[in-house]
Design a protein around this motif. Structure first.
Motif, PDB file in Angstrom:
ATOM      1  N   MET A   1       2.323  -1.262  13.662  1.00 19.85           N
ATOM      2  CA  MET A   1       2.470  -2.392  14.577  1.00 19.85           C
ATOM      3  C   MET A   1       1.272  -2.420  15.529  1.00 19.85           C
ATOM      4  SD  MET A   1       6.507  -2.714  15.491  1.00 19.85           S
ATOM      5  CE  MET A   1       6.787  -1.068  16.094  1.00 19.85           C
ATOM      6  N   THR A   2       0.919  -3.563  16.011  1.00 22.84           N
ATOM      7  CA  THR A   2      -0.216  -3.680  16.896  1.00 22.84           C
ATOM      8  C   THR A   2       0.220  -4.283  18.221  1.00 22.84           C
ATOM      9  OG1 THR A   2      -0.813  -5.929  16.420  1.00 22.84           O
ATOM     10  CG2 THR A   2      -1.599  -4.273  14.861  1.00 22.84           C
ATOM     11  N   GLY A   3      -0.763  -4.432  19.109  1.00 20.00           N
ATOM     12  CA  GLY A   3      -0.479  -4.959  20.439  1.00 20.00           C
ATOM     13  C   GLY A   3      -0.111  -6.423  20.456  1.00 20.00           C
ATOM     14  N   SER A   4      -0.184  -7.114  19.302  1.00 22.24           N
ATOM     15  CA  SER A   4       0.127  -8.543  19.309  1.00 22.24           C
ATOM     16  C   SER A   4       1.635  -8.810  19.279  1.00 22.24           C
ATOM     17  CB  SER A   4      -0.540  -9.241  18.128  1.00 22.24           C
ATOM     18  OG  SER A   4      -0.021  -8.728  16.934  1.00 22.24           O
ATOM     19  N   GLU A  60       1.480 -15.805  -1.191  1.00 22.96           N
ATOM     20  CA  GLU A  60       0.109 -15.808  -0.657  1.00 22.96           C
ATOM     21  C   GLU A  60       0.172 -15.291   0.779  1.00 22.96           C
ATOM     22  OE1 GLU A  60      -1.957 -19.565  -1.344  1.00 22.96           O
ATOM     23  OE2 GLU A  60      -0.455 -19.991  -2.874  1.00 22.96           O
ATOM     24  N   PRO A  61       0.229 -13.974   0.927  1.00 25.07           N
ATOM     25  CA  PRO A  61       0.487 -13.382   2.249  1.00 25.07           C
ATOM     26  C   PRO A  61      -0.464 -13.859   3.342  1.00 25.07           C
ATOM     27  CG  PRO A  61       0.662 -11.720   0.536  1.00 25.07           C
ATOM     28  CD  PRO A  61       0.163 -12.960  -0.143  1.00 25.07           C
ATOM     29  N   ASP A  62      -1.682 -14.249   2.989  1.00 23.12           N
ATOM     30  CA  ASP A  62      -2.619 -14.727   4.022  1.00 23.12           C
ATOM     31  C   ASP A  62      -2.138 -16.001   4.693  1.00 23.12           C
ATOM     32  OD1 ASP A  62      -4.238 -12.659   3.397  1.00 23.12           O
ATOM     33  OD2 ASP A  62      -5.609 -13.820   2.125  1.00 23.12           O
ATOM     34  N   THR A  63      -1.209 -16.720   4.067  1.00 24.37           N
ATOM     35  CA  THR A  63      -0.742 -17.994   4.636  1.00 24.37           C
ATOM     36  C   THR A  63       0.359 -17.789   5.685  1.00 24.37           C
ATOM     37  OG1 THR A  63       1.029 -18.282   2.992  1.00 24.37           O
ATOM     38  CG2 THR A  63      -1.161 -19.158   2.410  1.00 24.37           C
ATOM     39  N   GLU A  91       3.331  -5.922   6.105  1.00 18.59           N
ATOM     40  CA  GLU A  91       2.275  -5.612   7.086  1.00 18.59           C
ATOM     41  C   GLU A  91       2.079  -6.784   8.052  1.00 18.59           C
ATOM     42  OE1 GLU A  91      -2.468  -4.844   6.835  1.00 18.59           O
ATOM     43  OE2 GLU A  91      -1.317  -4.406   5.040  1.00 18.59           O
ATOM     44  N   ALA A  92       2.065  -7.989   7.513  1.00 18.57           N
ATOM     45  CA  ALA A  92       1.881  -9.172   8.370  1.00 18.57           C
ATOM     46  C   ALA A  92       3.057  -9.317   9.342  1.00 18.57           C
ATOM     47  CB  ALA A  92       1.760 -10.429   7.502  1.00 18.57           C
ATOM     48  N   ILE A  93       4.271  -9.083   8.858  1.00 21.94           N
ATOM     49  CA  ILE A  93       5.444  -9.176   9.744  1.00 21.94           C
ATOM     50  C   ILE A  93       5.338  -8.122  10.856  1.00 21.94           C
ATOM     51  CG2 ILE A  93       7.953  -8.904   9.876  1.00 21.94           C
ATOM     52  CD1 ILE A  93       8.082  -9.986   6.972  1.00 21.94           C
TER      53      ILE A  93
END
Ligand SMILES: NC(=O)c1ccc[n+]([C@@H]2O[C@H](COP(=O)([O-])OP(=O)(O)OC[C@H]3O[C@@H](n4cnc5c(N)ncnc54)[C@H](OP(=O)(O)O)[C@@H]3O)[C@@H](O)[C@H]2O)c1
Length: 303
Positions: A1-4, A60-63, A91-93
């Motif tokens: 997880m990141t700071g976003s 298309e995970p980039d979307t 990862e995106a979630i």
């Protein structure tokens, strides 16, 4: 997880146009939650006013980035037979949200490896590794699987399939949604694996009889060899691994019926709906001519 990661309570519903997702959207709106839906085609979504539609495609995970911006919780289902793209989706979630509620399967067993548990086990494993807070809804067979019989019931009233004595504890999709809504909106469910079923054990043949009672027409089960059904299911679904897995699972259900759990009542605060209620809710699908059904009904049938 990141700071976003944000502290917002906005919920992203993935699969919002599906059998569970439509109920979940309604539950969340009623609870006053800000609901965003991931959609592939907004013009065809048919979701209620008040839902924010954001385009994206799990394949298309980039979307997915725009849909994930500023959400706190995510309801995730994985509509594919393979988990190939899943690591990038998870990862995106995890980059944006704090909690994911994943619609898994009752077939997942904690004493087996992720791979032995199929695509559901693989997704669960990735989510556990992701650092997200998670809750798994390990659902038993959906009552909506009976939509697969709709064309046969509309045509002749006779459902020709194998394993009519298979005993299932099928669950109304609205009950899965009711649990998902609770889990997404109240604290205390992180790390839980909830096994969700309907309230009763019925054979496939019982379910066909109950649909007939709900629509006021004679219906019955007619047993056919598994191999004949395999060819039909392969033509409809395409994936041999999934079809063979389903047939093998049904074959075992006469001797080892699916259990009934009480999790829906404990979490949703009301007893789970019966198969008879589900059949009444979907009577139109089993009686109308296909050309008279609206697009959403047909989408549910094909889903
Ligand atoms: N059936 C069972 O007995 C059972 C039991 C346990 C678990 N499950 C799990 O339940 C899930 C299915 O739930 P359901 O029946 O509510 O769904 P469904 O009615 O089959 O609908 C599928 C949903 O997924 C969306 N979708 C499909 N492909 C997509 C993509 N590439 N990108 C974004 N969205 C996509 C569809 O949106 P569109 O409007 O864009 O098509 C639709 O909203 C599956 O993951 C299954 O593993 C099922």
């Amino acid at each position: 997880m990141t700071g976003s990661i944000t502290r917002t309570n906005r919920v992203l519903v993935i699969g919002a146009t599906g059998k569970v997702g439509r109920h979940l959207v309604d539950e969340l709106l009623t609870a006053g939650v800000a609901v965003r839906a991931l959609v592939r085609n907004p013009a065809k979504a048919g979701l209620p006013e008040g839902v924010e539609l954001v385009c994206g495609d799990l394949a298309e995970p980039d979307t997915l980035e725009p849909a994930l911006q500023g959400v706190g919780g995510v309801f995730l289902l994985w509509p594919f037979f393979s988990a190939t793209d899943a690591p990038r989706v998870v990862e995106a979630i995890a980059k944006h949200a704090r909690h994911v509620v994943y619609l898994s399967s009752m077939g997942v067993r904690d004493d087996l490896s992720p791979e032995q548990n199929g695509v559901w086990g693989e997704l669960e494993h990735m989510i556990v590794q992701s650092g997200l807070e998670w809750t798994f809804l390990r659902a038993g067979g959906f009552a909506g699987n009976a939509l697969e019989w709709a064309a046969q019931i509309r045509g002749t009233g006779v459902v020709r399939r194998p394993y009519g004595g298979a005993v299932r504890s099928s669950i109304h999709e609205a009950d899965i949604a009711a649990v998902a809504a609770r889990v997404l909106t109240e604290p205390g469910h992180a790390g839980a694996k909830y096994v969700l079923t309907g309230p009763e054990q019925l054979t496939f043949a019982d379910q066909v009889r109950i649909i007939g009672e709900a629509i006021g027409r004679p219906t019955r089960w007619e047993e056919i060899p598994a191999e004949a059904a395999r060819q039909q299911l392969l033509a409809e679904l395409g994936d041999p691994g999934f079809v063979d897995g389903a047939l093998a699972y049904w074959a075992g259900l006469a001797d080892q019926p699916e259990p009934v759990t009480h999790t829906v009542e404990q979490l949703a605060g009301r007893p789970p709906r019966t198969f008879r209620e589900w059949a009444a809710d979907h009577a139109e699908t089993f009686t109308a001519r296909p050309e008279d059904l609206d697009g959403h009904v047909m989408a549910r049938e094909n889903g």
